[in-house]
Motif scaffolding. Structure first.
Motif, PDB file in Angstrom:
ATOM      1  N   ARG A  61      43.263  43.153  46.432  1.00 18.82           N
ATOM      2  CA  ARG A  61      44.183  42.391  47.276  1.00 18.82           C
ATOM      3  C   ARG A  61      44.499  43.237  48.494  1.00 18.82           C
ATOM      4  N   MET A  62      44.446  42.633  49.646  1.00 23.63           N
ATOM      5  CA  MET A  62      44.783  43.333  50.884  1.00 23.63           C
ATOM      6  C   MET A  62      45.735  42.471  51.699  1.00 23.63           C
ATOM      7  N   ARG A  63      46.584  43.146  52.418  1.00 20.32           N
ATOM      8  CA  ARG A  63      47.411  42.416  53.377  1.00 20.32           C
ATOM      9  C   ARG A  63      47.586  43.304  54.597  1.00 20.32           C
TER      10      ARG A  63
ATOM     11  N   ASP B 277      45.670  46.837  47.132  1.00 21.94           N
ATOM     12  CA  ASP B 277      45.731  47.083  45.691  1.00 21.94           C
ATOM     13  C   ASP B 277      44.381  46.709  45.107  1.00 21.94           C
ATOM     14  N   ALA B 278      43.742  47.664  44.497  1.00 23.92           N
ATOM     15  CA  ALA B 278      42.446  47.408  43.863  1.00 23.92           C
ATOM     16  C   ALA B 278      42.533  47.896  42.427  1.00 23.92           C
ATOM     17  N   SER B 279      42.186  47.039  41.502  1.00 22.13           N
ATOM     18  CA  SER B 279      42.260  47.426  40.097  1.00 22.13           C
ATOM     19  C   SER B 279      41.015  46.929  39.376  1.00 22.13           C
ATOM     20  N   GLY B 280      40.780  47.496  38.231  1.00 15.85           N
ATOM     21  CA  GLY B 280      39.611  47.089  37.453  1.00 15.85           C
ATOM     22  C   GLY B 280      38.307  47.590  38.021  1.00 15.85           C
TER      23      GLY B 280
ATOM     24  N   LEU C   1      47.214  51.494  48.259  1.00 17.68           N
ATOM     25  CA  LEU C   1      47.489  52.045  49.583  1.00 17.68           C
ATOM     26  C   LEU C   1      48.518  51.165  50.286  1.00 17.68           C
ATOM     27  N   SER C   2      49.496  51.803  50.875  1.00 13.15           N
ATOM     28  CA  SER C   2      50.418  51.094  51.760  1.00 13.15           C
ATOM     29  C   SER C   2      50.710  52.043  52.917  1.00 13.15           C
TER      30      SER C   2
ATOM     31  N   GLU D  96      42.204  38.199  49.020  1.00 14.38           N
ATOM     32  CA  GLU D  96      42.191  38.403  47.568  1.00 14.38           C
ATOM     33  C   GLU D  96      40.789  38.113  47.062  1.00 14.38           C
ATOM     34  N   ARG D  97      40.348  38.947  46.210  1.00 15.55           N
ATOM     35  CA  ARG D  97      39.015  38.731  45.645  1.00 15.55           C
ATOM     36  C   ARG D  97      39.000  39.290  44.230  1.00 15.55           C
TER      37      ARG D  97
END
Lengths: 351, 440
Positions: free
Chosen positions: B30-32, B74-77, B87-88, B435-436
């Motif tokens: 997820r990125m914003r 946010d990257a997970s998995g 990262l923020s 989001e992916r």
């Protein structure tokens, strides 16, 4: 000033009024006649048995396409836009309802052997399909049938992608009740893994960030109903708030928070002592005397004077000084002046 | 930052190729990205004897036009579920400042990655650690975690993040001399029933262990209608309680919750030992509170809370002061949250200076896309509306989706505060989300 206040209140109250209805297109449809005609669910909802691609939502493939409808509705009048669309001049699609769920229709269809009513018929009259309208399963429904253990163990992430985007809800197990934003600390510290099921770590950093580039409210313009602690004009009145509700500030902020922010804005630098203080600051009989204020909010003093306290405070507050001993009763029991270098500012080295 | 981005994107590619093989843990990214431009005056302390009032004499507004950007990832998995990265970061450029050394600023709020293997996990980078001293720790460091059933243990060592301010645009990462922190935590958690956590953290600077915090945090739900939360922070350096809280919530009826709580703060124990102000006598603050929350439906919630407060200086001759706090908030929204309204009022008095704060806000969506939000707040003390401490604030915001993942918003606010007699400010905001991944 008064006009500004009245205008702002009037504007805000105006916002609370319900907006006038806008005519939006809807797809005119009833399940009953289709079921009475002998259609099965999967004949129309044919996309439910195939795995959608990455990025699909819970509804992907769930709703029939126009082409699949026209396999049965072949007459010319049935193919007219107005047959299904309430606003044929401005037809729209199905309304988008992204519930941010992790959900697979195919696996559920397989597990229930095509029994869609198991999940969607909970509010239907089982004796007839005359009035049958499938309902969207609720969390209570899912949890009461198959996902009870998930709910009991709070495995939220099995179903929910991200709850951080929603206003805090009061759920049966994880209660984000009113006021939770102000009291979530102990639970987050003891049960961080629980929070992480729904909230990414960057969610915490939106507020718990000592060097934020801009207030959170500037990034979330529409979050007016959320429990942001620092809303709108908080910066203007935070000095009052800090005195009035000290425990609220210190739940989240360390002593450095005041110092960092005041330095950023040039507050406390470049002028002599007393410049920012009210009349009576040095008068021991005044209610605004600096001693009283310091006892009320020593963190406020530290925001400016932590580095120059030896010049500002200790000339008077020292052994033999005009203001005497500044320490609270029993203070010496917790300190060893031989090992605490800060003691040497006032006290000569020795036992 | 670059390393974290590279790691996340490589992980995404790896996870997507792995996903094609099936039966692997899902990857999710997820990125914003946000960009906002604000026209907000900045106030600095100055000294001009020619001005008539104290505010005018000591405060001066300087033009400020910062362009602030923020990125969140946010990257997970990743890597078969073994790696996550977060990262923020933000950056700001002040378009009104000509001094090349003072026009830009930026910082990482968090930038860390964690790898898991069985019950063990290791993290590295800048993150917010929620345990430790009151308020948690923002730290550059490394940590290790282990889980065995309901038990968990973790330890970390690093350097506390202490932003420094040298420019007009905002904070810069900076560190005040040699500073370090380390700590450990032991926890036991049965989700939804009970959790206990004990932690100890030391923070060193200038050769002094300024903070030695021993903390105990717990939450429990001994009955379906009862929840307990408590926190105790001990100052192990000075041997005393620096902060404590205990809250009880009783879900008396389906829609009615009764709460009671107690809070204690000793501010001098929150100051690190290297500050000479930590040795001064200060007020100890105690508060007992009672609340009532009524939520008859998801759309309506009403909360009222009252508290009695005691400000006392141990050993002082003068009597303790008593204060109080009474607050109420009503929130109403439509089922799809397209329309929301909230009204709140708060009255606080610490026995010296009372303050009343009123706030009204509303949000509604037009045509399913355009969203409009209005809010207003008024804070006034008992000296009356013309008091210098009175502040008023109103803000109108609009946000519209531009198609795809883009949203564009604008906001105008007017303010009257102790710093600004009357002021109008503006803001333009754009955001992009991506989001992916995740289970299909």
């Amino acid at each position: 000033m008064r006009a500004l206040t009245l205008a702002s209140l009037a504007l805000a109250l105006l916002a609370c009024r319900q907006a006038p209805a806008v005519r939006e297109d809807r797809v005119r449809f009833s399940h009953g006649p289709h079921l009475r005609a002998g259609q099965t669910c999967l004949q129309c909802h044919e996309g439910l048995t195939s795995q959608p691609g990455a990025g699909a939502t819970a509804r992907s493939g769930a709703l029939p396409s126009e082409a699949s409808c026209q396999r049965c509705h072949t007459r010319p009048e049935e193919r007219a836009c107005g047959f299904c669309h309430t606003e044929p001049r401005n037809p729209g699609g199905y309304p988008r309802r992204d519930r941010a769920l992790v959900f697979s229709h195919p696996s559920h269809v397989t597990r229930e052997r095509g029994g869609c009513v198991t999940c969607h018929g909970m509010q239907a009259d089982p004796r007839t399909v005359q009035r049958f309208e499938p309902s969207i399963p609720t969390m209570d429904g899912c949890a009461s049938r198959c996902h009870a253990e998930d709910l009991r163990s709070l495995r939220c992430a099995r179903c929910h992608q991200d709850l951080g985007r929603y206003a805090l809800e009061e759920l049966a197990v994880v209660r984000h009740g009113p006021g939770f934003a102000r009291s979530h600390g102990p639970q987050a510290r003891a049960e961080g893994g629980l929070c992480a099921q729904c909230h990414a770590p960057t969610f915490c950093a939106r507020c718990h960030n000592p060097s934020a580039g801009a207030p959170l409210a500037d990034f979330e313009l529409l979050g007016v109903a959320r429990d942001f602690v620092h809303r709108g004009d908080f910066q203007a009145r935070h000095a009052e708030e800090a005195r009035l509700t000290q425990n609220t500030c210190t739940r989240c902020h360390g002593a450095e928070a005041c110092n960092d922010c005041h330095r950023a804005r040039g507050i406390g630098g470049g002028v002599g002592p007393g410049a920012t203080h009210p009349p009576g600051w040095l008068d021991p009989l005044s209610p605004r005397n600096h001693g009283r204020e310091a006892r009320r909010n020593i963190l406020g003093c530290a925001s400016c004077h932590e580095t120059d306290a030896a010049q500002v405070c200790t000339p008077c507050h020292r052994e033999g000084g005009a203001a005497g001993n500044p320490h609270p009763p029993g203070f010496a029991a917790g300190f060893d002046r031989r090992t605490h270098s800060v003691c040497l500012v006032c006290h000569s080295q020795g036992p | 930052m670059r390393r974290a981005l590279t790691l996340a994107l490589l992980g995404l590619l790896h996870a997507r190729s792995a996903g094609a093989q099936g039966a692997l843990p899902e990857a999710r990214v997820r990125m914003r990205l946000d960009a906002l431009f604000r026209g907000v005056p900045r106030y600095v302390l100055t000294a001009s004897e020619r001005q008539a009032t104290a505010d005018e004499r000591y405060w001066r507004a300087t033009a400020l036009a910062p362009w602030v950007s923020r990125a969140v990832l946010d990257a997970s998995g990743l890597y078969r579920g073994r790696v996550e990265a977060h990262l923020s970061a933000w950056g700001a450029v002040d378009l009104a400042v000509s001094d090349p050394g003072h026009f830009a600023a930026g910082d990482l709020a968090v930038a860390w990655a964690r790898g898991r293997e069985g019950p063990w996990s290791v993290w590295l980078g800048r993150r917010f650690v929620p345990w430790g001293p009151p308020g948690g720790l923002h730290v550059d460091g490394v940590g290790v975690e282990a889980r065995a059933g309901a038990f968990e243990a973790e330890a970390m060592v690093g350097r506390p993040v202490t932003p420094a301010y040298g420019g007009a645009a905002g904070a810069q990462p900076g560190f005040d001399g040699v500073t370090a922190t380390s700590g450990a935590r032991l926890g036991w958690a049965s989700p939804g029933r009970a959790a206990v956590s004990v932690s100890y953290v030391e923070r060193w600077a200038r050769g002094v262990a300024g903070v030695r915090a021993l903390s105990l945090d717990a939450s429990a739900s001994p009955h379906a209608k009862l929840e307990l939360r408590g926190s105790l922070a001990l100052d192990a350096a000075g041997v005393g309680v620096s902060q404590a809280s205990a809250d009880l919530e009783w879900f008396a009826l389906r829609a009615l919750t009764v709460g009671a709580g107690y809070g204690h703060v000793d501010p001098s124990r929150l100051l690190p030992r290297w500050s000479i102000l930590s040795v001064f006598a200060t007020d100890v603050f105690d508060e007992a509170r009672l609340s009532l929350a009524w939520r008859p439906s998801r759309a309506v919630s009403l909360r009222v809370e009252g508290a009695g407060q005691r400000y006392a200086t141990p050993g002082a001759e003068e009597a303790a002061r008593w204060g109080h706090r009474v607050e109420g908030a009503l929130r109403v929204s439509s089922s799809d949250r397209a329309r929301q309204c909230t009204v709140s009022a708060s009255r606080r008095d610490d026995g010296v200076r009372p303050l009343t704060v009123i706030r009204v806000a509303g949000l509604w969506t037009v045509g399913g896309a355009l969203a409009l939000a209005l809010e207003a707040a008024l804070a006034v003390d008992d000296d009356g509306p013309s008091s210098p401490r009175t502040s008023a604030y109103t803000r109108g915001s609009v946000e519209v989706p531009l198609g795809g993942a883009w949203r564009l918003g604008a906001s105008v606010d007017g303010v009257r505060s102790p710093l600004a007699v009357a002021e109008l400010r503006g803001l333009v905001h754009a955001s992009w989300t991506f989001e992916r991944g995740g289970r299909p």
